[in-house]
Scaffold this motif. Structure first.
Motif, short mmCIF file in Angstrom:
data_model
loop_
_atom_site.label_atom_id
_atom_site.label_comp_id
_atom_site.label_asym_id
_atom_site.label_seq_id
_atom_site.Cartn_x
_atom_site.Cartn_y
_atom_site.Cartn_z
N HIS A 246 -17.68 -89.83 -20.88
CA HIS A 246 -18.80 -90.46 -20.38
C HIS A 246 -18.13 -92.17 -21.05
N VAL A 247 -16.98 -92.01 -22.35
CA VAL A 247 -16.32 -93.11 -22.42
C VAL A 247 -16.35 -94.27 -21.44
N ALA A 248 -14.98 -93.79 -20.41
CA ALA A 248 -15.12 -94.51 -20.13
C ALA A 248 -16.75 -95.26 -19.15
N TYR A 249 -17.67 -94.61 -18.55
CA TYR A 249 -18.83 -95.40 -17.86
C TYR A 249 -19.38 -96.02 -18.95
N SER A 250 -19.39 -95.45 -20.72
CA SER A 250 -19.70 -96.48 -21.81
C SER A 250 -19.31 -98.25 -21.22
N LEU A 263 -14.51 -106.26 -30.60
CA LEU A 263 -15.18 -105.30 -31.89
C LEU A 263 -15.83 -104.03 -31.65
N MET A 264 -16.63 -104.34 -30.95
CA MET A 264 -18.12 -103.40 -29.66
C MET A 264 -16.91 -102.12 -28.73
N ILE A 265 -16.32 -103.60 -28.52
CA ILE A 265 -15.66 -102.18 -27.11
C ILE A 265 -14.75 -101.28 -28.14
N ASP A 266 -13.56 -101.80 -28.95
CA ASP A 266 -13.05 -101.33 -29.69
C ASP A 266 -13.34 -100.06 -30.21
N MET A 267 -15.21 -99.98 -31.09
CA MET A 267 -15.73 -99.04 -31.26
C MET A 267 -16.27 -97.97 -30.33
N ILE A 268 -16.32 -98.59 -29.44
CA ILE A 268 -17.20 -97.74 -28.07
C ILE A 268 -15.66 -96.50 -27.81
#
Length: 425
Positions: A246-250, A263-268
């Protein structure tokens, strides 16, 4: 709109956005923002050497003198493009380890008890936002693309709601709905992230980005087979691998969207990584993880542990905090301590048993006395019946103390119904 005023013009009811000018010999750091509730706060600010303050006119409950209202480029909020340009230099990683947030201002609703009208309005808005997220999530399950502009709208509304009354929004995260874990988790993480990011003293545009990341971090679960997500027995190795994807999908779903920042990509991508390298998807260790990713890991874990979901009953907030504390090898200990100070040893919305054989619902914290929050007493344990509601500030009495946190089920209490019945009166 903002206005810069001298300390002599500050009155209760004004909303302070930031300190504009200090005396040259002042040796303090003020990171808090919020409503000035009484004159004692003004006296304290004068004593600390504050000369001028930036006032948020919109959020103030009293008018600001006309002569101070003017266009001030220095106080104009950053445009989205400007925020993206500055993000590399203005992230969680720039917070000093020893810089403790100072709550000289009682943030709007910070320690104030929510009125029935305020709670009712917040509850209606919360449910509306929840339904919107449910619809967005359902559309994705149906094969439609992620509607980023709708997600962004909900995220901004939550940030605004938390700014207006953090206690009410924190209480709403305690509402249970195991059937809607995915979208409830999105909204709960966004609320908690906003509360924590504001507590850490981050700038508004950074808070908004972190809130947005919290809302999107698990959006990839929509691509994981529902049979796996709804399974009530432990996942096997193959199912676990599917769930972890699900992390890769997100990341794949959001990385090309307008407004998504590094910043958002890093957190996700890193919210399931752990300091000891035991996390996924890449098994990164401490030196590779930003503070933003560490904050996201704390918020996500706390929100997950305190929510009902298929195959796992929620645990009480105090036990979730103990879990974070006891796993120092996985979670940033300094940030965990700050998170506990932020939401309280007894977070709002939790039930506590008192020394006088009463049950109370925690309504607000007491920063000066974290073990003595304000509670709404509603139940007589000895005689097993509800009693007339009464708000008690435990920091103001030596006769009543908290004995323990309790689980609602121990007294056949439906927490969601309790919250609504005891706050809508």
């Amino acid at each position: 709109m903002h206005a810069t005023i001298p300390i002599s013009e500050l009155v209760p009811g004004m909303f302070v956005d930031s300190v504009h000018k200090l005396k040259s010999d002042a040796d303090i750091k003020l990171k808090s923002r919020g409503m000035v509730r009484n004159s004692a706060i003004i006296t304290q600010l004068e004593a600390d050497g504050v000369l001028e303050l930036n006032i948020d006119i919109k959020q103030s409950q009293v008018p600001v003198p006309e002569r101070y209202i003017k266009a001030d480029a220095a106080n104009t909020p950053l445009k989205p493009s400007q925020a993206r340009d500055e993000i590399k230099a203005d992230t969680v990683s720039d917070i000093e380890e020893d810089a403790e947030p100072q709550a000289l201002f009682t943030s709007s609703g910070g320690n104030a008890l929510p009125t029935a009208e305020l709670f009712s309005a917040a509850l209606n808005q919360f449910e509306m936002q929840n339904k919107r997220l449910q619809l967005i999530y359902g559309n994705i399950l149906g094969g439609e693309a992620l509607q980023m502009h709708l997600v962004n709208d909900v995220s901004k509304e939550i940030v605004s709601s938390v700014t207006q009354n953090s206690n009410v929004m924190a209480i709403l995260t305690r509402l249970k709905d195991k059937r809607g874990f995915s979208w409830r988790h999105m909204i709960n993480c966004t609320i908690l992230m906003t509360i924590f990011a504001k507590y850490l003293g981050l700038k508004p545009h950074v808070v908004e980005q972190m809130a947005m990341a919290a809302m999107l971090h698990d959006i990839g679960r929509s691509k994981v087979p529902q049979s796996i997500q709804e399974k009530t027995t432990p996942l096997n190795d193959n199912e676990t691998r599917h769930m972890q994807r699900h992390v890769a999908y997100s990341v794949a779903m959001v990385k090309e969207e307008k407004g998504i920042t590094p910043l958002m990509i890093d957190m996700i991508v890193n919210h399931h990584e752990r300091l000891d390298g035991s996390g996924f998807p890449r098994g990164l260790a401490e030196d590779k993880l930003s503070k933003a990713a560490r904050v996201m890991a704390i918020v996500d874990t706390y929100a997950t542990l305190t929510s009902d979901q298929p195959g796992m009953k929620a645990i009480e907030p105090v036990h979730a905090l103990r879990f974070l504390l006891s796993n120092k090898d996985q979670f940033d200990a300094v940030l965990v301590q700050k998170f506990i100070k932020c939401i309280g040893i007894h977070p709002v919305g939790t039930l506590v048993k008192l020394t006088n054989d009463r049950l109370g619902l925690v309504m607000a914290g007491n920063e000066g006395s974290p073990t003595s929050p304000i509670v709404r007493v509603f139940y007589n344990v000895k005689h097993m019946h509800q009693i007339t509601l009464k708000d008690v500030d435990l920091s103001a009495t030596n006769d009543i103390k908290i004995v323990s946190n309790v689980r609602p089920i121990d007294y056949q209490i439906n927490l969601s119904r309790l919250l609504q019945e005891n706050l809508l009166v």
